[in-house]
Design a protein around this motif. Structure first.
Motif, mmCIF file in Angstrom:
data_model
loop_
_atom_site.group_PDB
_atom_site.id
_atom_site.type_symbol
_atom_site.label_atom_id
_atom_site.label_comp_id
_atom_site.label_asym_id
_atom_site.label_seq_id
_atom_site.Cartn_x
_atom_site.Cartn_y
_atom_site.Cartn_z
ATOM 1 N N PHE A 218 0.831 -1.197 0.000
ATOM 2 C CA PHE A 218 0.000 0.000 0.000
ATOM 3 C C PHE A 218 0.871 1.254 0.000
ATOM 4 O O PHE A 218 1.942 1.290 0.605
ATOM 5 N N THR A 219 0.386 2.279 -0.688
ATOM 6 C CA THR A 219 1.078 3.570 -0.701
ATOM 7 C C THR A 219 0.338 4.551 0.198
ATOM 8 O O THR A 219 -0.854 4.399 0.462
ATOM 9 N N ALA A 220 1.080 5.535 0.673
ATOM 10 C CA ALA A 220 0.497 6.585 1.518
ATOM 11 C C ALA A 220 1.089 7.922 1.116
ATOM 12 O O ALA A 220 2.185 7.986 0.548
ATOM 13 N N SER A 221 0.374 8.987 1.418
ATOM 14 C CA SER A 221 0.805 10.319 0.995
ATOM 15 C C SER A 221 1.856 10.905 1.918
ATOM 16 O O SER A 221 2.673 11.740 1.513
ATOM 17 N N GLU A 222 1.863 10.475 3.196
ATOM 18 C CA GLU A 222 2.803 11.015 4.179
ATOM 19 C C GLU A 222 2.841 10.081 5.380
ATOM 20 O O GLU A 222 2.057 9.122 5.481
ATOM 21 N N PHE A 223 3.753 10.348 6.313
ATOM 22 C CA PHE A 223 3.912 9.483 7.476
ATOM 23 C C PHE A 223 3.024 9.960 8.623
ATOM 24 O O PHE A 223 3.497 10.505 9.620
ATOM 25 N N THR A 224 1.718 9.745 8.487
ATOM 26 C CA THR A 224 0.781 10.112 9.546
ATOM 27 C C THR A 224 -0.257 9.012 9.705
ATOM 28 O O THR A 224 -0.470 8.192 8.801
ATOM 29 N N ARG A 230 -6.299 6.483 5.281
ATOM 30 C CA ARG A 230 -6.738 6.671 3.892
ATOM 31 C C ARG A 230 -6.214 5.559 2.990
ATOM 32 O O ARG A 230 -6.908 5.084 2.088
ATOM 33 N N SER A 231 -4.987 5.134 3.234
ATOM 34 C CA SER A 231 -4.390 4.096 2.405
ATOM 35 C C SER A 231 -5.166 2.785 2.519
ATOM 36 O O SER A 231 -5.435 2.117 1.510
ATOM 37 N N VAL A 232 -5.544 2.410 3.740
ATOM 38 C CA VAL A 232 -6.292 1.170 3.930
ATOM 39 C C VAL A 232 -7.696 1.294 3.349
ATOM 40 O O VAL A 232 -8.212 0.350 2.721
ATOM 41 N N VAL A 233 -8.333 2.443 3.505
ATOM 42 C CA VAL A 233 -9.665 2.667 2.927
ATOM 43 C C VAL A 233 -9.607 2.545 1.410
ATOM 44 O O VAL A 233 -10.439 1.870 0.787
ATOM 45 N N GLU A 234 -8.595 3.187 0.804
ATOM 46 C CA GLU A 234 -8.468 3.131 -0.660
ATOM 47 C C GLU A 234 -8.206 1.720 -1.148
ATOM 48 O O GLU A 234 -8.748 1.279 -2.175
ATOM 49 N N LEU A 260 -10.058 -0.263 9.596
ATOM 50 C CA LEU A 260 -10.662 -1.595 9.660
ATOM 51 C C LEU A 260 -11.892 -1.591 10.565
ATOM 52 O O LEU A 260 -12.921 -2.198 10.243
ATOM 53 N N HIS A 261 -11.808 -0.875 11.673
ATOM 54 C CA HIS A 261 -12.970 -0.768 12.569
ATOM 55 C C HIS A 261 -14.137 -0.095 11.870
ATOM 56 O O HIS A 261 -15.287 -0.561 11.949
ATOM 57 N N ASP A 262 -13.852 0.996 11.161
ATOM 58 C CA ASP A 262 -14.917 1.740 10.483
ATOM 59 C C ASP A 262 -15.575 0.911 9.379
ATOM 60 O O ASP A 262 -16.752 1.120 9.055
#
Length: 337
Positions: A218-224, A230-234, A260-262
């Motif tokens: 998975f990719t992410a936009s920044e380290f937060t 957002r990465s897991v949702v996408e 995952l909870h959401d």
């Protein structure tokens, strides 16, 4: 109020100025009862060593600098505490500098060392490479942390990130996970650690005969944490199927837990999650977070030992020390039954 002098402490404690100096400099050959008497006088008078006088007399200030990328990053704040505690045990004080991974700020850490404010520097570079560090080396004792630059002549302390990621992946495999994701890769990442952790994750899958799936990196936009969420949702929205996640830090893992909870997926029932850094945050998530645990106390002790040897005069080639790590197992990825 007049400044308290060394002789004032000596007179109150009924000892020589040399004895007071030995206590101030934490020399070991002072009788415990005598040390206690001198320390009581120091505390009573509020004596503080004159750093300028100390440097003129010994060539040292009794201070070291710690330069880290982010003060508010949970890993660096916890590591800073360990280094400060180690400094106290060894009779040093610590100046902490935040670089925010800015190349100008990182170069300043090295170029400004000549001012003579500190006896040595413990530095976690991000932007600077080995050649940059070698060019700016002024001879002031230096120990590097992290996975980035490793100049030949400079001491360096780190954990084995490949091995740690391999351990995390094996742990999930032992739970029966076979669709294990890696969270995550950030565009233009210059930390040096992500690729090593990704490699360990891939080695773990290949070792178990599990085919690598680029769609599970998975990719992410920044380290937060927000970017991890957002990465897991996408990934879920595009149909990625996964039953485990190795996260490159605890912030990503916390974002993954919320995503995952959401979405109604249980952890660890549907997806097991492993974070990285074993920061204090992991003990308070729901479920609590399993996490790769670098031995922060060992990192601090190793860095200080190397630095003190440099301060004492060692001028040999750089020593590259690998310290230990473990896996802190909690509710998000418990041991397989």
């Amino acid at each position: 109020m007049a400044r308290v002098r060394l002789i004032d402490v000596a007179e109150l404690a009924g000892v020589s100025m040399k004895t007071v100096s030995n206590v101030v400099h934490n020399y070991p050959h002072v009788a415990p009862a005598l040390r206690k008497r001198v320390q009581t006088a120091i505390d009573q008078l509020g004596y503080r060593p004159n750093l300028t006088a100390r440097r003129l007399a010994t060539g040292r200030t009794g201070m070291i600098a710690l330069a880290i990328p982010e003060i508010d990053h949970p890993y660096f704040s916890e590591l800073s505490r360990h280094i400060a505690e180690e400094a106290t045990r060894r009779g040093y004080r610590v100046l902490i500098e935040q670089t925010l991974s800015d190349p100008v700020a990182e170069r300043s850490v090295l170029s400004d060392r000549e001012a003579g404010l500190v006896d040595g520097v413990i530095f976690h570079p991000v932007r600077m490479d080995s050649l940059d560090i070698a060019k700016l080396d002024s001879g002031t004792p230096l120990v590097l942390l992290g996975e980035a630059a490793m100049p030949v002549m400079t001491d360096h302390v780190m954990i084995n990130n490949v091995s740690a990621a391999l351990d995390a992946t094996r742990h999930l495999l032992a739970r029966g996970c076979r669709r294990i994701a890696f969270l995550g890769v950030v565009a233009a990442d210059i930390t040096g650690s992500t690729n090593q952790r990704l490699l360990g994750y891939q080695q773990g899958l290949l070792e178990a005969g599990v085919q690598l799936d680029p769609g599970l990196v998975f990719t992410a936009s920044e380290f937060t944490a927000e970017a991890g969420l957002r990465s897991v949702v996408e990934a879920t929205e595009r149909g990625a199927l996964f039953d485990g996640v190795v996260c490159r830090d605890d912030r990503f893992a916390i974002g993954a837990l919320k995503a995952l909870h959401d979405s109604g997926r249980s952890v660890p029932g549907d997806v097991a999650v492993v974070g990285w850094d074993n920061t204090f945050l992991g003990a308070y998530t729901s479920p609590t977070l399993s996490s790769v645990a670098p031995d922060k106390a060992a990192i601090a002790a190793a860095a200080f030992s190397l630095l003190e040897e440099r301060i004492a005069g060692y001028r040999g080639v750089g020593r590259h020390m690998i310290v230990g790590h473990s896996l802190e197992v909690r509710e998000s990825a418990p041991i397989a039954p």
